[in-house]
Design an enzyme around this catalytic site. Structure first.
Site, PDB file in Angstrom:
ATOM      1  N   HIS A 132     -56.044 -49.841  29.221  1.00  0.00           N
ATOM      2  CA  HIS A 132     -56.432 -50.523  27.984  1.00  0.00           C
ATOM      3  C   HIS A 132     -55.720 -49.854  26.817  1.00  0.00           C
ATOM      4  CE1 HIS A 132     -58.887 -52.664  25.073  1.00  0.00           C
ATOM      5  NE2 HIS A 132     -58.868 -51.539  24.386  1.00  0.00           N
TER       6      HIS A 132
ATOM      7  N   ASP B   1     -71.643 -57.513  24.016  1.00  0.00           N
ATOM      8  CA  ASP B   1     -70.513 -57.071  23.194  1.00  0.00           C
ATOM      9  C   ASP B   1     -69.967 -58.232  22.372  1.00  0.00           C
ATOM     10  OD1 ASP B   1     -68.244 -55.379  22.293  1.00  0.00           O
ATOM     11  OD2 ASP B   1     -67.118 -56.843  23.452  1.00  0.00           O
TER      12      ASP B   1
ATOM     13  N   ARG C 277     -70.423 -57.572  13.979  1.00  0.00           N
ATOM     14  CA  ARG C 277     -69.714 -56.465  13.323  1.00  0.00           C
ATOM     15  C   ARG C 277     -68.649 -56.985  12.374  1.00  0.00           C
ATOM     16  NH1 ARG C 277     -67.373 -53.408  18.076  1.00  0.00           N
ATOM     17  NH2 ARG C 277     -66.388 -52.084  16.535  1.00  0.00           N
TER      18      ARG C 277
ATOM     19  N   SER D 191     -67.764 -50.744  22.823  1.00  0.00           N
ATOM     20  CA  SER D 191     -67.290 -52.112  22.965  1.00  0.00           C
ATOM     21  C   SER D 191     -66.175 -52.180  24.021  1.00  0.00           C
ATOM     22  CB  SER D 191     -66.798 -52.597  21.602  1.00  0.00           C
ATOM     23  OG  SER D 191     -66.060 -53.779  21.700  1.00  0.00           O
TER      24      SER D 191
ATOM     25  N   LYS E 177     -66.643 -53.438  28.446  1.00  0.00           N
ATOM     26  CA  LYS E 177     -65.860 -54.509  29.079  1.00  0.00           C
ATOM     27  C   LYS E 177     -65.027 -53.982  30.239  1.00  0.00           C
ATOM     28  CE  LYS E 177     -64.605 -55.516  24.923  1.00  0.00           C
ATOM     29  NZ  LYS E 177     -64.201 -56.000  23.627  1.00  0.00           N
TER      30      LYS E 177
HETATM   31  N1  URA Z   1     -61.423 -53.694  20.745  1.00  0.00           N
HETATM   32  C1  URA Z   1     -62.641 -53.985  21.233  1.00  0.00           C
HETATM   33  O1  URA Z   1     -62.758 -54.566  22.287  1.00  0.00           O
HETATM   34  N2  URA Z   1     -63.713 -53.611  20.532  1.00  0.00           N
HETATM   35  C2  URA Z   1     -63.632 -52.948  19.363  1.00  0.00           C
HETATM   36  O2  URA Z   1     -64.632 -52.634  18.786  1.00  0.00           O
HETATM   37  C3  URA Z   1     -62.340 -52.661  18.854  1.00  0.00           C
HETATM   38  C4  URA Z   1     -61.241 -53.034  19.572  1.00  0.00           C
END
Ligand code: URA
Length: 407
Positions: free
Chosen positions: A45, A124, A131, A146, A150
């Site tokens: 990621h 999320d 957010r 967050s 995932k």
């Molecule tokens: N990417 C995400 O998936 N969440 C965040 O809060 C910031 C970047």
């Protein structure tokens, strides 16, 4: 929830609180069980940058080395690009696979690339939207939870993070980027998924192009063993990290050598082609990039004087891609995959007056001119050498210790 988010922004979270929060986010939806697969599952990621097309090359490469890569990616965010938007510039390519199709592609090709499905970490999704309208995005624990909720839902054996540092990163300050990296590594450790991070340079774009279809072109060049050196180097560093951490190789040097051989042998390109086909895309794109969407206007921007390129700032270029229509300013807005910049110079390049600094791909002459101004704003030419961050600055090991890069 807005009050809770605001409280976290101001007060942060203790380790145990964060662990609990991640647990709740992760189990708000499905967690894949891929334990039946005969090899480790790994993913990478990136915290986001300009010109970062690494995933398109890395995922098929690592699958070629015998690992499974169940990659769920995101869309462009702010001035940064997103893998999903890039993949969707391939005619027909589907990034909305239901979980069973996703698993079928993964089992057949060792790699599948899709968006976060509705089943994955739905909390999320809700919190993310909240957010973005309550000014509570910029919080290290919220970002870490967050991202990790995932990724951990993908049923991984190992996770590698590419945390960007420098003016084009979301957290430009190296100390903050390092804290984010350590926070995510610690979440992985607590969840039993060994996670490591590379802190990598985003004080200039990665490669020589930015914009969805243009980046697919450059990724295909890299898959042919060509393309810009910085892209290739970062792909190989991350591949080595994934292959080593998953136990496929007993040392990172051998892992890197093997990844290099595979990339130069062309098999990852074939694997990418098969994945594109299985996901509904036109596989002919792999040999004929002219089948990708192309812009009505292509405008070269030329150097006014000779010198060496001191700086190529990613932020104006990333904002330029959005302005050209290649990114979003509102949720769900459609994008134009053909626009962006290519043939960009890189810091350290020498130019003569009249040489191309970059080309703008635009929908109209007027927006091409705006794009050209972005290129001029981004690039500084002078006499001295550039002051650059090393491509790979540091590494955070799965136990949280900080170390120098392998190579
Ligand atoms: N990417 C995400 O998936 N969440 C965040 O809060 C910031 C970047």
């Amino acid at each position: 929830m807005a009050a809770f988010l605001m409280a976290v922004v101001f007060r942060g979270m203790e380790d145990a609180e964060l662990a609990e929060f991640v647990e709740i986010m992760l189990h708000s939806g499905a967690v894949l069980d891929l334990g039946h697969l005969p090899a480790p599952r790994v993913d990478k990621h990136s915290t986001g940058g300009v010109g970062d097309k690494v995933s398109l090359v890395l995922a098929p490469l690592v699958a070629e080395a015998g690992l499974y890569v169940p990659m769920m990616s995101g869309r462009g965010l702010g001035h940064t690009g997103g893998t999903l938007d890039k993949l969707e510039s391939i005619p027909g390519f589907r990034t909305d696979l239901p979980l069973d199709r996703f698993q079928a592609v993964l089992e057949a090709e060792g790699v599948a690339m899709t968006g976060q499905t509705r089943e994955i970490a739905p909390l999320d999704r809700r919190l993310y939207d909240l957010r973005s309208v309550t000014g509570t995005v910029a919080s290290i624990p919220l970002i870490a939870a967050s991202i990790m909720s995932k990724k951990l839902a993908e049923g991984l054996s190992v996770l590698v993070l590419d945390v960007k540092v420098g003016s084009g990163a979301f957290l430009p300050d190296p100390a903050q980027a390092e804290t984010l990296a350590r926070t995510m590594v610690e979440i992985g450790r607590r969840q039993g998924v060994p996670t490591s991070a590379l802190l990598t340079a985003m004080d200039r774009p990665l490669g020589r192009s930015a914009g969805n279809a243009l980046e697919v072109r450059e990724a295909l060049e890299c898959l042919r063993g060509e393309g810009p050196d910085d892209l290739r180097t970062l792909v190989l560093e991350l591949a080595a990290e994934m292959l080593y951490r998953s136990g496929r190789f007993s040392d990172p040097g051998t892992a890197r050598t093997r990844a290099t051989e595979l990339l130069d042998g062309g098999a990852p390109l074939e694997r990418f082609r098969r994945m594109v086909e299985r996901q509904g895309g036109d596989p002919r794109v792999v040999d004929d990039a002219s089948l990708l969407p192309s812009a009505a206007e292509v405008m070269p921007v030329r150097a006014e004087r000779a010198g060496s390129v001191l700086e190529v700032r990613p932020l104006p270029l990333g904002q330029g891609v959005v302005e050209l229509g290649g990114g979003r300013t509102r949720l769900g807005e459609p994008i134009h995959p053909e626009v962006g910049f290519d043939q960009l110079v890189q810091p350290g390049d020498e130019v003569e007056a009249g040489d191309i600094l970059g080309r703008v791909h635009a929908r109209t002459q007027e927006s091409a001119e705006r794009g050209a101004r972005r290129v001029r704003t981004a690039i500084r030419i002078g006499k001295d050498g550039p002051l650059l961050l090393p491509l790979v600055q540091n590494r955070v090991n799965p136990d949280g210790t900080l170390a120098a890069p392998w190579a």
